[in-house]
Design a protein around this motif. Structure first.
Motif, PDB file in Angstrom:
ATOM      1  N   ILE A 130       0.856  -1.184   0.000  1.00  0.00           N
ATOM      2  CA  ILE A 130       0.000   0.000   0.000  1.00  0.00           C
ATOM      3  C   ILE A 130       0.891   1.233   0.000  1.00  0.00           C
ATOM      4  CG2 ILE A 130      -1.614   1.374   1.373  1.00  0.00           C
ATOM      5  CD1 ILE A 130      -3.007  -1.160   2.175  1.00  0.00           C
ATOM      6  N   ALA A 131       0.740   2.046  -1.044  1.00  0.00           N
ATOM      7  CA  ALA A 131       1.455   3.312  -1.130  1.00  0.00           C
ATOM      8  C   ALA A 131       0.525   4.419  -0.643  1.00  0.00           C
ATOM      9  CB  ALA A 131       1.883   3.574  -2.575  1.00  0.00           C
ATOM     10  N   THR A 132       1.008   5.205   0.290  1.00  0.00           N
ATOM     11  CA  THR A 132       0.161   6.224   0.907  1.00  0.00           C
ATOM     12  C   THR A 132       0.930   7.508   1.143  1.00  0.00           C
ATOM     13  OG1 THR A 132      -1.140   6.781   2.882  1.00  0.00           O
ATOM     14  CG2 THR A 132       0.671   5.215   3.173  1.00  0.00           C
ATOM     15  N   VAL A 133       0.209   8.625   1.181  1.00  0.00           N
ATOM     16  CA  VAL A 133       0.830   9.911   1.505  1.00  0.00           C
ATOM     17  C   VAL A 133       1.115  10.012   3.000  1.00  0.00           C
ATOM     18  CG1 VAL A 133      -0.227  11.105  -0.443  1.00  0.00           C
ATOM     19  CG2 VAL A 133      -1.414  11.073   1.765  1.00  0.00           C
ATOM     20  N   GLY A 134       0.562   9.072   3.778  1.00  0.00           N
ATOM     21  CA  GLY A 134       0.841   9.054   5.205  1.00  0.00           C
ATOM     22  C   GLY A 134      -0.323   9.458   6.080  1.00  0.00           C
ATOM     23  N   LEU A 135      -1.462   8.778   5.926  1.00  0.00           N
ATOM     24  CA  LEU A 135      -2.633   9.045   6.761  1.00  0.00           C
ATOM     25  C   LEU A 135      -2.498   8.204   8.023  1.00  0.00           C
ATOM     26  CD1 LEU A 135      -5.371   8.985   3.957  1.00  0.00           C
ATOM     27  CD2 LEU A 135      -3.921  10.878   4.692  1.00  0.00           C
ATOM     28  N   THR A 136      -1.888   8.777   9.037  1.00  0.00           N
ATOM     29  CA  THR A 136      -1.435   7.993  10.191  1.00  0.00           C
ATOM     30  C   THR A 136      -2.552   7.254  10.937  1.00  0.00           C
ATOM     31  OG1 THR A 136      -1.395   9.984  11.568  1.00  0.00           O
ATOM     32  CG2 THR A 136       0.635   9.388  10.453  1.00  0.00           C
ATOM     33  N   PRO A 137      -3.756   7.811  11.097  1.00  0.00           N
ATOM     34  CA  PRO A 137      -4.801   7.032  11.785  1.00  0.00           C
ATOM     35  C   PRO A 137      -5.170   5.755  11.028  1.00  0.00           C
ATOM     36  CG  PRO A 137      -5.386   9.357  11.767  1.00  0.00           C
ATOM     37  CD  PRO A 137      -4.229   9.195  10.834  1.00  0.00           C
ATOM     38  N   LYS A 138      -5.164   5.814   9.703  1.00  0.00           N
ATOM     39  CA  LYS A 138      -5.489   4.633   8.907  1.00  0.00           C
ATOM     40  C   LYS A 138      -4.348   3.612   8.942  1.00  0.00           C
ATOM     41  CE  LYS A 138      -9.571   5.971   7.678  1.00  0.00           C
ATOM     42  NZ  LYS A 138      -9.953   6.394   6.328  1.00  0.00           N
ATOM     43  N   ILE A 139      -3.124   4.087   9.122  1.00  0.00           N
ATOM     44  CA  ILE A 139      -2.005   3.154   9.284  1.00  0.00           C
ATOM     45  C   ILE A 139      -2.178   2.369  10.577  1.00  0.00           C
ATOM     46  CG2 ILE A 139       0.501   2.966   9.620  1.00  0.00           C
ATOM     47  CD1 ILE A 139       0.768   5.439   7.783  1.00  0.00           C
ATOM     48  N   ASP A 140      -2.629   3.041  11.626  1.00  0.00           N
ATOM     49  CA  ASP A 140      -2.918   2.345  12.890  1.00  0.00           C
ATOM     50  C   ASP A 140      -3.998   1.295  12.699  1.00  0.00           C
ATOM     51  OD1 ASP A 140      -1.054   3.763  14.360  1.00  0.00           O
ATOM     52  OD2 ASP A 140      -2.476   5.299  15.002  1.00  0.00           O
ATOM     53  N   LYS A 141      -5.011   1.611  11.885  1.00  0.00           N
ATOM     54  CA  LYS A 141      -6.108   0.657  11.622  1.00  0.00           C
ATOM     55  C   LYS A 141      -5.599  -0.531  10.816  1.00  0.00           C
ATOM     56  CE  LYS A 141     -10.958   0.457  10.288  1.00  0.00           C
ATOM     57  NZ  LYS A 141     -11.151  -0.549  11.363  1.00  0.00           N
ATOM     58  N   LEU A 142      -4.710  -0.264   9.875  1.00  0.00           N
ATOM     59  CA  LEU A 142      -4.106  -1.335   9.079  1.00  0.00           C
ATOM     60  C   LEU A 142      -3.349  -2.301   9.981  1.00  0.00           C
ATOM     61  CD1 LEU A 142      -3.805  -2.031   5.997  1.00  0.00           C
ATOM     62  CD2 LEU A 142      -1.637  -0.798   6.064  1.00  0.00           C
ATOM     63  N   ILE A 143      -2.622  -1.750  10.932  1.00  0.00           N
ATOM     64  CA  ILE A 143      -1.904  -2.584  11.896  1.00  0.00           C
ATOM     65  C   ILE A 143      -2.886  -3.449  12.684  1.00  0.00           C
ATOM     66  CG2 ILE A 143      -0.543  -2.543  14.035  1.00  0.00           C
ATOM     67  CD1 ILE A 143       0.833  -0.006  12.915  1.00  0.00           C
ATOM     68  N   SER A 144      -3.945  -2.824  13.178  1.00  0.00           N
ATOM     69  CA  SER A 144      -4.932  -3.533  13.986  1.00  0.00           C
ATOM     70  C   SER A 144      -5.632  -4.639  13.206  1.00  0.00           C
ATOM     71  CB  SER A 144      -5.966  -2.528  14.515  1.00  0.00           C
ATOM     72  OG  SER A 144      -7.007  -3.178  15.197  1.00  0.00           O
ATOM     73  N   ASP A 145      -5.978  -4.357  11.956  1.00  0.00           N
ATOM     74  CA  ASP A 145      -6.761  -5.305  11.162  1.00  0.00           C
ATOM     75  C   ASP A 145      -5.946  -6.474  10.620  1.00  0.00           C
ATOM     76  OD1 ASP A 145      -9.069  -3.883  11.574  1.00  0.00           O
ATOM     77  OD2 ASP A 145      -9.042  -2.857   9.633  1.00  0.00           O
ATOM     78  N   PHE A 146      -4.646  -6.283  10.380  1.00  0.00           N
ATOM     79  CA  PHE A 146      -3.864  -7.336   9.720  1.00  0.00           C
ATOM     80  C   PHE A 146      -2.767  -7.936  10.601  1.00  0.00           C
ATOM     81  CE2 PHE A 146      -5.894  -5.344   6.082  1.00  0.00           C
ATOM     82  CZ  PHE A 146      -6.229  -6.447   5.309  1.00  0.00           C
ATOM     83  N   LYS A 147      -2.670  -7.504  11.845  1.00  0.00           N
ATOM     84  CA  LYS A 147      -1.707  -8.109  12.750  1.00  0.00           C
ATOM     85  C   LYS A 147      -2.070  -9.579  12.967  1.00  0.00           C
ATOM     86  CE  LYS A 147       0.462  -7.481  17.276  1.00  0.00           C
ATOM     87  NZ  LYS A 147       0.477  -6.671  18.528  1.00  0.00           N
ATOM     88  N   GLY A 148      -1.133 -10.476  12.719  1.00  0.00           N
ATOM     89  CA  GLY A 148      -1.380 -11.907  12.862  1.00  0.00           C
ATOM     90  C   GLY A 148      -1.987 -12.565  11.642  1.00  0.00           C
ATOM     91  N   SER A 149      -2.254 -11.787  10.590  1.00  0.00           N
ATOM     92  CA  SER A 149      -2.857 -12.329   9.366  1.00  0.00           C
ATOM     93  C   SER A 149      -1.792 -12.997   8.493  1.00  0.00           C
ATOM     94  CB  SER A 149      -3.524 -11.187   8.584  1.00  0.00           C
ATOM     95  OG  SER A 149      -3.868 -11.602   7.278  1.00  0.00           O
ATOM     96  N   PRO A 150      -2.175 -14.016   7.714  1.00  0.00           N
ATOM     97  CA  PRO A 150      -1.222 -14.614   6.773  1.00  0.00           C
ATOM     98  C   PRO A 150      -0.954 -13.713   5.566  1.00  0.00           C
ATOM     99  CG  PRO A 150      -3.385 -15.616   6.513  1.00  0.00           C
ATOM    100  CD  PRO A 150      -3.478 -14.726   7.712  1.00  0.00           C
ATOM    101  N   ILE A 151      -1.740 -12.660   5.433  1.00  0.00           N
ATOM    102  CA  ILE A 151      -1.569 -11.717   4.324  1.00  0.00           C
ATOM    103  C   ILE A 151      -0.440 -10.745   4.670  1.00  0.00           C
ATOM    104  CG2 ILE A 151      -2.665  -9.899   2.963  1.00  0.00           C
ATOM    105  CD1 ILE A 151      -5.357 -11.286   3.506  1.00  0.00           C
ATOM    106  N   ASN A 152       0.519 -10.622   3.764  1.00  0.00           N
ATOM    107  CA  ASN A 152       1.673  -9.754   3.968  1.00  0.00           C
ATOM    108  C   ASN A 152       1.439  -8.425   3.241  1.00  0.00           C
ATOM    109  OD1 ASN A 152       4.366  -8.740   4.265  1.00  0.00           O
ATOM    110  ND2 ASN A 152       4.813  -9.555   2.226  1.00  0.00           N
ATOM    111  N   ILE A 153       1.397  -7.322   3.985  1.00  0.00           N
ATOM    112  CA  ILE A 153       1.182  -6.004   3.388  1.00  0.00           C
ATOM    113  C   ILE A 153       2.387  -5.122   3.685  1.00  0.00           C
ATOM    114  CG2 ILE A 153      -0.289  -3.967   3.238  1.00  0.00           C
ATOM    115  CD1 ILE A 153      -2.607  -5.677   4.229  1.00  0.00           C
ATOM    116  N   ARG A 154       3.135  -4.811   2.654  1.00  0.00           N
ATOM    117  CA  ARG A 154       4.268  -3.894   2.815  1.00  0.00           C
ATOM    118  C   ARG A 154       3.763  -2.458   2.718  1.00  0.00           C
ATOM    119  NH1 ARG A 154       9.350  -4.917  -0.993  1.00  0.00           N
ATOM    120  NH2 ARG A 154       8.077  -3.923  -2.601  1.00  0.00           N
ATOM    121  N   LEU A 155       4.233  -1.622   3.614  1.00  0.00           N
ATOM    122  CA  LEU A 155       3.815  -0.224   3.627  1.00  0.00           C
ATOM    123  C   LEU A 155       4.863   0.614   2.913  1.00  0.00           C
ATOM    124  CD1 LEU A 155       1.542   1.610   4.736  1.00  0.00           C
ATOM    125  CD2 LEU A 155       2.979   2.024   6.741  1.00  0.00           C
ATOM    126  N   ASN A 156       4.380   1.510   2.037  1.00  0.00           N
ATOM    127  CA  ASN A 156       5.250   2.362   1.241  1.00  0.00           C
ATOM    128  C   ASN A 156       4.752   3.797   1.380  1.00  0.00           C
ATOM    129  OD1 ASN A 156       6.769   3.621  -0.811  1.00  0.00           O
ATOM    130  ND2 ASN A 156       6.746   1.764  -2.064  1.00  0.00           N
TER     131      ASN A 156
END
Length: 286
Positions: A130-156
């Motif tokens: 996911i390429a983002t301009v840096g919406l920090t609250p949504k980055i926190d949500k991404l962490i919460s939603d995918f922590k422990g998931s088998p899906i690998n999401i690299r942040l850019n």
């Protein structure tokens, strides 16, 4: 979703102009790394919105403004199009989907999240970026939603400047989220998923390539689990912005490489305007 136009690059990348049911169009880029130089070798760069609301000065998508979010199905259908192409051309299966096309994916978070899950279940593609301009609250949500998931999401994260003062004119989002807050979010993401967060740094000749920028970048990033990815600005014929020579990009990289973790971005599809910040909606004449 209808394929309106298909352009093939000299590097074998393919850019699609796709028309949706409401007549709006988006662009999608398929990238094939035949020399196996990169992390992902067969990649789809998808759009998440028609247009974009972020207004980054250098970006062609942002110049057209925001029209609407894409649905999760419309995002998935872009991958469908490229999977069909790979099968037709007998290419290796797609191993990653990158949200770096039109739009700010974290502004369409719920549909992007649903599309990621759908693509993973449908094609067993487990690598995303996911390429983002840096919406920090949504980055926190991404962490919460995918922590422990088998899906690998690299942040850019798109950095493109070494100070808030120099970033604000080219990336208005800086007025809401400072570089310092973005760096903090990037570090938190890296520490949570045990992999370095990437920071994109597109060089604009004479604007963000000074000795002071080098010093600031070292101070910002040294010792942190982050990797700076350096590239040239993809020329969008915007007054006031000049693309550097590749030799100048390499020189900037060489001055940093022994101080912080950094690399040079390999740009796909430049000759068909498929590079970062170049995807846009096109008008279609009936």
């Amino acid at each position: 979703m209808e394929i309106v136009k298909k352009l093939v690059s000299k590097d074998n990348s393919v850019k699609y102009l796709l028309k949706m049911e409401d007549g709006n169009t988006i662009e999608t880029l398929y990238m094939y790394d035949g020399q196996l130089k990169l992390t992902y070798h067969s990649t789809v760069c998808v759009s998440s919105q028609v247009g974009c609301s972020q207004g980054c000065f250098f970006c062609a998508t942002g110049k057209q403004g925001f029209v609407r979010n894409l649905t999760s199905l419309e995002i998935t259908e872009q991958v469908d199009t490229c999977v069909s192409y790979c099968r037709e051309m007998n290419l290796m299966p797609i191993d990653a989907v990158v949200f770096a096309g039109m739009g700010e994916p974290l502004m369409n978070y719920e549909n992007v999240k649903e599309a990621i899950v759908n693509i993973y279940e449908k094609y067993k593609i487990g690598n995303f970026e996911i390429a983002t301009v840096g919406l920090t609250p949504k980055i926190d949500k991404l962490i919460s939603d995918f922590k422990g998931s088998p899906i690998n999401i690299r942040l850019n994260l798109s950095l493109h400047a070494s100070s808030n003062e120099s970033r604000k004119p080219i990336m208005p989002v800086t007025s809401k989220y400072s570089i310092e807050s973005i760096i903090d979010a990037a570090v938190k993401y890296a520490e949570t998923f045990k992999r370095k967060t990437r920071l994109r740094y597109m060089i604009f000749k004479g604007i963000n390539d000074t000795e002071l920028d080098l010093q600031r970048l070292e101070a910002l990033l040294k010792g942190k689990p982050l990797k700076l990815i350096i590239s040239a600005y993809n020329d969008n014929n915007i007054k006031g912005l000049t693309a550097p020579k590749q030799s100048e990009v390499i020189d900037f990289y060489n001055k940093l490489k022994d101080k912080i973790d950094c690399g040079i971005f390999h740009n796909f599809g430049a000759d068909i305007k498929g590079g970062c910040g170049q995807l846009r909606q096109e008008n279609i004449e009936d």
